[in-house]
Design a protein around this motif. Structure first.
Motif, PDB file in Angstrom:
ATOM      1  N   GLY A   4       0.843  -1.200   0.000  1.00  0.00           N
ATOM      2  CA  GLY A   4       0.000   0.000   0.000  1.00  0.00           C
ATOM      3  C   GLY A   4       0.870   1.239   0.000  1.00  0.00           C
ATOM      4  N   SER A   5       0.409   2.291  -0.655  1.00  0.00           N
ATOM      5  CA  SER A   5       1.238   3.490  -0.761  1.00  0.00           C
ATOM      6  C   SER A   5       0.632   4.688  -0.047  1.00  0.00           C
ATOM      7  CB  SER A   5       1.463   3.842  -2.249  1.00  0.00           C
ATOM      8  OG  SER A   5       0.219   4.005  -2.914  1.00  0.00           O
ATOM      9  N   ASN A   6      -0.689   4.610   0.303  1.00  0.00           N
ATOM     10  CA  ASN A   6      -1.263   5.790   0.938  1.00  0.00           C
ATOM     11  C   ASN A   6      -0.919   5.815   2.415  1.00  0.00           C
ATOM     12  OD1 ASN A   6      -3.525   4.617   2.584  1.00  0.00           O
ATOM     13  ND2 ASN A   6      -4.116   3.841   0.557  1.00  0.00           N
ATOM     14  N   ILE A   7      -1.070   6.979   3.030  1.00  0.00           N
ATOM     15  CA  ILE A   7      -0.612   7.192   4.399  1.00  0.00           C
ATOM     16  C   ILE A   7      -1.387   6.331   5.392  1.00  0.00           C
ATOM     17  CG2 ILE A   7      -2.167   9.149   4.746  1.00  0.00           C
ATOM     18  CD1 ILE A   7       1.413   8.678   6.161  1.00  0.00           C
ATOM     19  N   ILE A   8      -2.678   6.084   5.129  1.00  0.00           N
ATOM     20  CA  ILE A   8      -3.482   5.262   6.032  1.00  0.00           C
ATOM     21  C   ILE A   8      -2.955   3.832   6.052  1.00  0.00           C
ATOM     22  CG2 ILE A   8      -5.773   4.368   6.543  1.00  0.00           C
ATOM     23  CD1 ILE A   8      -5.434   7.365   7.035  1.00  0.00           C
ATOM     24  N   ASP A   9      -2.664   3.291   4.868  1.00  0.00           N
ATOM     25  CA  ASP A   9      -2.125   1.934   4.799  1.00  0.00           C
ATOM     26  C   ASP A   9      -0.770   1.846   5.491  1.00  0.00           C
ATOM     27  OD1 ASP A   9      -4.211   0.731   3.582  1.00  0.00           O
ATOM     28  OD2 ASP A   9      -3.299   0.549   1.600  1.00  0.00           O
ATOM     29  N   ILE A  10       0.064   2.854   5.305  1.00  0.00           N
ATOM     30  CA  ILE A  10       1.382   2.847   5.937  1.00  0.00           C
ATOM     31  C   ILE A  10       1.245   2.871   7.454  1.00  0.00           C
ATOM     32  CG2 ILE A  10       3.496   4.191   6.271  1.00  0.00           C
ATOM     33  CD1 ILE A  10       3.221   5.064   3.326  1.00  0.00           C
ATOM     34  N   GLN A  11       0.338   3.690   7.957  1.00  0.00           N
ATOM     35  CA  GLN A  11       0.118   3.749   9.405  1.00  0.00           C
ATOM     36  C   GLN A  11      -0.394   2.415   9.938  1.00  0.00           C
ATOM     37  OE1 GLN A  11      -2.540   7.085   9.800  1.00  0.00           O
ATOM     38  NE2 GLN A  11      -0.875   8.582   9.945  1.00  0.00           N
ATOM     39  N   LYS A  12      -1.348   1.815   9.224  1.00  0.00           N
ATOM     40  CA  LYS A  12      -1.869   0.521   9.658  1.00  0.00           C
ATOM     41  C   LYS A  12      -0.788  -0.551   9.596  1.00  0.00           C
ATOM     42  CE  LYS A  12      -6.782   1.072   8.511  1.00  0.00           C
ATOM     43  NZ  LYS A  12      -7.911   0.545   7.706  1.00  0.00           N
ATOM     44  N   LYS A  13       0.012  -0.517   8.540  1.00  0.00           N
ATOM     45  CA  LYS A  13       1.087  -1.498   8.401  1.00  0.00           C
ATOM     46  C   LYS A  13       2.062  -1.387   9.572  1.00  0.00           C
ATOM     47  CE  LYS A  13       4.870  -2.922   5.370  1.00  0.00           C
ATOM     48  NZ  LYS A  13       5.562  -2.701   4.086  1.00  0.00           N
ATOM     49  N   ASN A  14       2.467  -0.185   9.910  1.00  0.00           N
ATOM     50  CA  ASN A  14       3.403   0.001  11.019  1.00  0.00           C
ATOM     51  C   ASN A  14       2.807  -0.493  12.335  1.00  0.00           C
ATOM     52  OD1 ASN A  14       5.285   1.108   9.286  1.00  0.00           O
ATOM     53  ND2 ASN A  14       4.782   3.231   9.786  1.00  0.00           N
ATOM     54  N   ARG A  15       1.533  -0.216  12.546  1.00  0.00           N
ATOM     55  CA  ARG A  15       0.889  -0.676  13.784  1.00  0.00           C
ATOM     56  C   ARG A  15       0.772  -2.194  13.824  1.00  0.00           C
ATOM     57  NH1 ARG A  15       0.111   4.398  13.565  1.00  0.00           N
ATOM     58  NH2 ARG A  15      -0.666   5.631  15.357  1.00  0.00           N
ATOM     59  N   CYS A  16       0.531  -2.795  12.678  1.00  0.00           N
ATOM     60  CA  CYS A  16       0.473  -4.256  12.637  1.00  0.00           C
ATOM     61  C   CYS A  16       1.845  -4.872  12.888  1.00  0.00           C
ATOM     62  CB  CYS A  16      -0.088  -4.721  11.293  1.00  0.00           C
ATOM     63  SG  CYS A  16      -1.878  -4.535  11.154  1.00  0.00           S
ATOM     64  N   ILE A  17       2.885  -4.241  12.393  1.00  0.00           N
ATOM     65  CA  ILE A  17       4.242  -4.726  12.654  1.00  0.00           C
ATOM     66  C   ILE A  17       4.537  -4.682  14.153  1.00  0.00           C
ATOM     67  CG2 ILE A  17       6.695  -4.164  12.375  1.00  0.00           C
ATOM     68  CD1 ILE A  17       5.985  -3.232   9.507  1.00  0.00           C
ATOM     69  N   VAL A  18       4.149  -3.598  14.800  1.00  0.00           N
ATOM     70  CA  VAL A  18       4.372  -3.471  16.243  1.00  0.00           C
ATOM     71  C   VAL A  18       3.525  -4.494  17.007  1.00  0.00           C
ATOM     72  CG1 VAL A  18       4.123  -1.948  18.245  1.00  0.00           C
ATOM     73  CG2 VAL A  18       5.052  -1.057  16.096  1.00  0.00           C
ATOM     74  N   LEU A  19       2.267  -4.650  16.616  1.00  0.00           N
ATOM     75  CA  LEU A  19       1.407  -5.632  17.273  1.00  0.00           C
ATOM     76  C   LEU A  19       1.976  -7.042  17.153  1.00  0.00           C
ATOM     77  CD1 LEU A  19      -2.308  -4.724  16.444  1.00  0.00           C
ATOM     78  CD2 LEU A  19      -1.259  -4.914  18.702  1.00  0.00           C
ATOM     79  N   GLN A  20       2.431  -7.396  15.957  1.00  0.00           N
ATOM     80  CA  GLN A  20       2.993  -8.730  15.761  1.00  0.00           C
ATOM     81  C   GLN A  20       4.214  -8.933  16.636  1.00  0.00           C
ATOM     82  OE1 GLN A  20       3.259 -10.175  11.730  1.00  0.00           O
ATOM     83  NE2 GLN A  20       5.126 -11.311  12.170  1.00  0.00           N
ATOM     84  N   THR A  21       5.059  -7.922  16.746  1.00  0.00           N
ATOM     85  CA  THR A  21       6.257  -8.023  17.587  1.00  0.00           C
ATOM     86  C   THR A  21       5.882  -8.170  19.055  1.00  0.00           C
ATOM     87  OG1 THR A  21       7.419  -6.617  15.987  1.00  0.00           O
ATOM     88  CG2 THR A  21       8.468  -6.932  18.132  1.00  0.00           C
ATOM     89  N   LEU A  22       4.867  -7.443  19.499  1.00  0.00           N
ATOM     90  CA  LEU A  22       4.401  -7.568  20.875  1.00  0.00           C
ATOM     91  C   LEU A  22       3.816  -8.954  21.139  1.00  0.00           C
ATOM     92  CD1 LEU A  22       2.716  -4.066  21.180  1.00  0.00           C
ATOM     93  CD2 LEU A  22       4.597  -4.870  22.625  1.00  0.00           C
ATOM     94  N   MET A  23       3.158  -9.528  20.154  1.00  0.00           N
ATOM     95  CA  MET A  23       2.606 -10.875  20.317  1.00  0.00           C
ATOM     96  C   MET A  23       3.716 -11.910  20.423  1.00  0.00           C
ATOM     97  SD  MET A  23      -0.571 -10.748  17.625  1.00  0.00           S
ATOM     98  CE  MET A  23      -1.897  -9.541  17.808  1.00  0.00           C
ATOM     99  N   GLU A  24       4.826 -11.675  19.743  1.00  0.00           N
ATOM    100  CA  GLU A  24       5.926 -12.634  19.740  1.00  0.00           C
ATOM    101  C   GLU A  24       6.848 -12.493  20.945  1.00  0.00           C
ATOM    102  OE1 GLU A  24       7.704 -11.771  15.994  1.00  0.00           O
ATOM    103  OE2 GLU A  24       6.102 -12.734  14.826  1.00  0.00           O
ATOM    104  N   HIS A  25       6.728 -11.361  21.686  1.00  0.00           N
ATOM    105  CA  HIS A  25       7.591 -11.109  22.836  1.00  0.00           C
ATOM    106  C   HIS A  25       6.721 -10.714  24.027  1.00  0.00           C
ATOM    107  CE1 HIS A  25      10.130 -10.514  19.276  1.00  0.00           C
ATOM    108  NE2 HIS A  25      11.133 -10.910  20.029  1.00  0.00           N
ATOM    109  N   PRO A  26       6.509 -11.611  24.978  1.00  0.00           N
ATOM    110  CA  PRO A  26       5.640 -11.319  26.126  1.00  0.00           C
ATOM    111  C   PRO A  26       6.055 -10.078  26.900  1.00  0.00           C
ATOM    112  CG  PRO A  26       6.166 -13.659  26.037  1.00  0.00           C
ATOM    113  CD  PRO A  26       7.033 -12.986  25.017  1.00  0.00           C
ATOM    114  N   GLU A  27       7.367  -9.809  26.948  1.00  0.00           N
ATOM    115  CA  GLU A  27       7.888  -8.594  27.575  1.00  0.00           C
ATOM    116  C   GLU A  27       8.924  -7.984  26.641  1.00  0.00           C
ATOM    117  OE1 GLU A  27       9.546  -9.647  31.332  1.00  0.00           O
ATOM    118  OE2 GLU A  27       7.601 -10.104  32.255  1.00  0.00           O
ATOM    119  N   ILE A  28       8.829  -6.688  26.419  1.00  0.00           N
ATOM    120  CA  ILE A  28       9.759  -6.049  25.491  1.00  0.00           C
ATOM    121  C   ILE A  28       9.885  -4.574  25.829  1.00  0.00           C
ATOM    122  CG2 ILE A  28       8.001  -5.445  23.749  1.00  0.00           C
ATOM    123  CD1 ILE A  28      10.085  -6.326  21.606  1.00  0.00           C
TER     124      ILE A  28
END
Length: 415
Positions: A4-28
């Motif tokens: 995705g190239s629009n700003i909304i998609d980029i924001q959602k993508k970044n938040r999903c990346i952070v969420l996935q990382t938080l799911m993979e690391h119980p404490e970070i």
């Protein structure tokens, strides 16, 4: 994740990346979030601030960061976000709910009331899903959708999914995904083969153990035959028709009997190395070993126990299984070259068997490949499939960015 190239998609993508990382690391820590996600510090600060306000992340005090320093830690608070799981087996159906961390609740296993009529089977599936939805409502759980793990081959034809399994042809009479969509039109539906679900669970667990996800993984589950799941950079590889990973049907002997009802293909790997073949070999050879403690109808557990105790028949059968298992794994190593191979379900967990397996692999593989060989035995019981089914739904929501819309809706900011 989608491009995705629009700003909304980029924001959602970044938040999903952070969420996935938080799911993979119980404490970070925030520092490690920056390091792992490769997002800049300001972006991480803004995302974590929003997540804290929504209540899906909490501060947990001082923890040790990857550099050894004591820093403020974070933890994800989405234990109440679940997927309803349905696991379709030959003789029964299992159901549960699984949260985003892979924790199973309300597991039930029920035999089929009538396994000859597909409409009656579907009615029973609906009843079990409805019970899990009622449990979720009663416990204030937030449901992502329904994730279904199937047996046999799961063939894809565009967006239609058909189960092909010996002795349960009735399950192949309908588009199984379409059937669930008709029963639950307002739910997100995910359907995949149980071996792929199991592979996802193994991949996720290994990542949590080592602080990094394997680049590639081959998971093999053994029971009636062999099923396989292939993970490449976190994604299941399904192939063109969705049956990639059906390693049990890999041919190793073209001069033997016809197998199954799906084709005339014979001499396949699972006929020689699967748990079912182990029982077959005991039944066919037990009379030649008058001192064995085993009988014609010995269970796998009895065979494995006799093997550990040094029973002659069990030793011969398991050594034969180790040789054929190693032979097939050697071919798969040359084809896939996975970073990790995981063996699970009814395959024996035994240091003795592991030593025999590695000994054969050392004979079959060149030194350059043997030295990086990494075979592990699964820690999961049959719940690994259910855990993987839950994770598959979560990955779908993250990949499509729908997770951000979901959490925005169900974790509305307080006025």
């Amino acid at each position: 994740m989608k491009l995705g190239s629009n700003i909304i998609d980029i924001q959602k993508k970044n938040r999903c990346i952070v969420l996935q990382t938080l799911m993979e690391h119980p404490e970070i820590s925030r520092v490690d979030l920056v390091r792992i996600t490769e997002l800049n510090k300001a972006t991480i600060t803004n995302i974590i601030r929003d997540f804290l306000e929504m209540g899906i992340v909490k501060d947990i005090g001082q923890i040790s960061a990857s550099n050894g320093r004591k820093v403020a830690g974070l933890s994800l608070c989405m234990d109440d976000v679940v997927s309803v799981i349905l696991c379709i087996r030959k003789d029964y159906v299992a159901a549960a709910v699984c949260n985003v961390h892979g924790e199973i609740r309300n597991y039930v296993k029920v035999p089929y009331r009538d396994d000859s009529d597909i409409q009656k089977i579907l009615k029973q599936y609906k009843e079990e899903v409805d019970k899990q939805l009622a449990y979720s409502r009663d416990n204030n759980l937030k449901v992502l959708g329904l994730s279904v793990a199937t047996l046999g081959w799961l063939l894809h034809e565009e967006d239609r999914y058909y189960i092909k399994a010996d002795d349960v042809e009735v399950l192949g009479e309908v588009d199984i995904k379409g059937a669930f969509r008709e029963m639950f039109p307002d739910m997100e539906i995910w359907v995949d083969h149980d071996a792929n679900m199991s592979a996802l669970a193994e991949w996720h667990k290994l990542g949590k153990k080592s602080d990094r996800m394997p680049e590639s993984l081959l998971s093999i589950v053994g029971g009636i035959g062999f099923g396989g799941g292939i993970i490449i950079r976190g994604e299941v590889f399904g192939g063109f028709n969705g049956i990639a990973g059906e390693v049990g049907h890999m041919g190793i002997n073209c001069l033997t009997r016809r197998h199954g009802k799906n084709s005339d293909f014979s001499g396949i790997w699972e006929d020689y190395a699967s748990p079912l073949s182990i029982r077959d070999n005991v039944r066919e050879n037990w009379m030649d070993y008058p001192d064995t403690v085993l009988a014609e109808d010995s269970t796998l557990e009895e065979i494995y126990s006799a093997y550990e105790a040094g029973d002659d028949l069990a030793e011969w059968v398991m050594k034969r299984a180790a040789r054929y298992l190693a032979y097939g794994l050697t071919g798969l190593t040359f084809i896939l070259n996975p970073e990790v191979i995981v063996l699970g379900d009814e395959i024996i967990r035994s240091k003795k068997f592991e030593r025999q397996l590695y000994a054969y692999m050392k004979r079959f593989l060149p030194p350059e490949l043997y030295k990086t060989l990494n075979i592990q035995f699964s820690d999961f019981d049959k719940n690994g499939i259910l855990v993987g089914a839950g994770l598959a739904m979560v990955k779908h929501y993250l990949r499509t960015y729908e997770m951000i819309d979901f959490i925005t809706e169900v974790y509305k900011k307080q006025p």
